[in-house]
Design an enzyme around this catalytic site. Sequence first.
Site, PDB file in Angstrom:
ATOM      1  N   GLU A  45       0.755  -1.282   0.057  1.00  0.00           N
ATOM      2  CA  GLU A  45       0.074  -0.119  -0.085  1.00  0.00           C
ATOM      3  C   GLU A  45       0.921   1.230   0.085  1.00  0.00           C
ATOM      4  O   GLU A  45       1.856   1.385   0.639  1.00  0.00           O
ATOM      5  CB  GLU A  45      -0.844  -0.012   1.168  1.00  0.00           C
ATOM      6  N   LYS A 115      -8.900   3.203  -2.888  1.00  0.00           N
ATOM      7  CA  LYS A 115      -9.409   2.552  -1.562  1.00  0.00           C
ATOM      8  C   LYS A 115     -10.800   3.011  -1.306  1.00  0.00           C
ATOM      9  O   LYS A 115     -11.026   4.183  -1.185  1.00  0.00           O
ATOM     10  CB  LYS A 115      -8.445   2.835  -0.540  1.00  0.00           C
ATOM     11  N   CYS A 151      -6.128  -3.066   1.472  1.00  0.00           N
ATOM     12  CA  CYS A 151      -5.970  -3.241   2.815  1.00  0.00           C
ATOM     13  C   CYS A 151      -7.379  -3.236   3.463  1.00  0.00           C
ATOM     14  O   CYS A 151      -7.922  -4.197   3.641  1.00  0.00           O
ATOM     15  CB  CYS A 151      -5.190  -2.314   3.223  1.00  0.00           C
TER      16      CYS A 151
END
Length: 555
Positions: A45, A115, A151
């Site tokens: 990430e 994200k 994530c």
Amino acid sequence: MTDKLRIALAQLNPVVGDIAGNLQKAVEARREAEIEGADLIVFSELFLTGYPPEDLVLKGAFQRAARAAAIDLARQTVDGGPGVLIGCPWMADDGKLFNAVLYLDKGEVRGYRAKVHLPNYSVFDEPRVFDDGPMPGPFDVRGVRIGVPICEDIWFPDVVECLEESGAEILLVPNGSPYDFNKFDARMQLVISRIRESGLPMAYVNQLGGQDELVFDGASFVLNADLSLPLQMPAWEEKIAITDWSRGEKGWVCAQGEVAPIEEGDEALYLAVVQGLRDYVKKNRFPGVVLGLSGGIDSALVAAIAVDALGADKVHCVMLPYRYTSSESLVDAEACAKLLGARYDIVPIEEPVTGFTVALEKLFEGTQTDTTEENLQSRARGVILMAISNKFGSMLLTTGNKSEVSAGYATIYGDMNGGFNPIKDLYKTRVFRLSRWRNENMPKGCLGPKGRVIPERIITRPPSAELRPDQKDEDSLPPYEQLDDILHCLVEEEMSVREIVERGHDRDLVKRVEHLLYISEYKRRQAAPGVKVTARNFGRDRRYPIVNGFRDQDV
């Protein structure tokens, strides 16, 4: 359509803000993946900027530098080598700033995915710097539909469900997941849940290394749709793993590869604090460290961690005796430094402390001697250690454990002086356990000597600050077994006084510890950062007001 895919998983240690350095790491990793015949390489990430970039990412110049690095890397993919999935902040056309993963191939940025779920708890506050991304679809990578949840996106079922419904065949997950004591099992169970729901195999690619108080353990892995484990990368090691995937009747399967053992318990904790200290020192470019070696267990463990992290030649131990320093402490401190192979010097503080007391004699006339005079000893030591740090450039390590930091059993501007504290998040009982563990084990990747590194008497002797004759810690604090359990209940569990008493603790003792915890908040705000290894450390995790009139009356 292809039935074979070779994917490289890059478990590397970026530096926050060092965009040029991170880009070079990515270039070298891609070159290695190309030699191995990979079709794709996946990074963790926000790899190009390092994670977490915090408010740095709000700077326009920072955003532009990251974008330029991504475009530079994209241009290098014109060579026909592996495509790249890499994390980078990305400004959309509508002005929204995303925590994104870019797909680079054939010389260009072929797309990005943002994200969706921005964590806003514990150590994370991403909504303050990023915008929520839209629900993603998969990338088409060499004819294979690759889903890339980022994530936190796998901590909820909706993003993976969306990817599965839009035709994803493999899930590749870039992560910046910090270590804490039970995190590995939590990640594995989470991935199992998403695989069961989607029926898709998943590669979990995690960051490695220390960043301020956070430490990332790596430990990347792959789970197939049948929940078999074809790949487990080691924790606490930079590595690029090559995975071979094939399409079968039931979808894509990763071929069996290395399954490295994952350290647990005290071993994992020790490696975490070593990694955190090593990266804090090296990434901040300090030439080494200095610490006060008192003959007690806390400073002995910190010295061992420092030698294991940096090497004995970069660790300077200083004993600062006063009239209350026992002969045992002098002997034990020197013995510890010799076992570790670190430089050891003695700087007596009798004259500096006398100077302070003489200077204050008239002002203090008619008052009783108390902790004020005791604290002058600690503050004299702090001044001397800071002078050594200033003169030689070595960073001063502070050595207070979580029990002392919690209860305020430390002198601000004295033994709390320092730039970093490796054991800040370790309770005293854990300090004893890790000291015994290190004496019996040689941790992987560590630079210190094998065998005993802490003299046995340091571990067995009753702890003492040695600020007055025959002083023991238990003169001021309850036994550490009781104190640490009460503190764990108050800090990590946020339990009420009633609940803690029901565990078997004396009510008056619990109230006393609660009081000490609250009134010491101002000290903790001024304390050095330290490695986070528990679920709730002081600093990023636990943010209590200094002015605080609340006391638990739920009794």
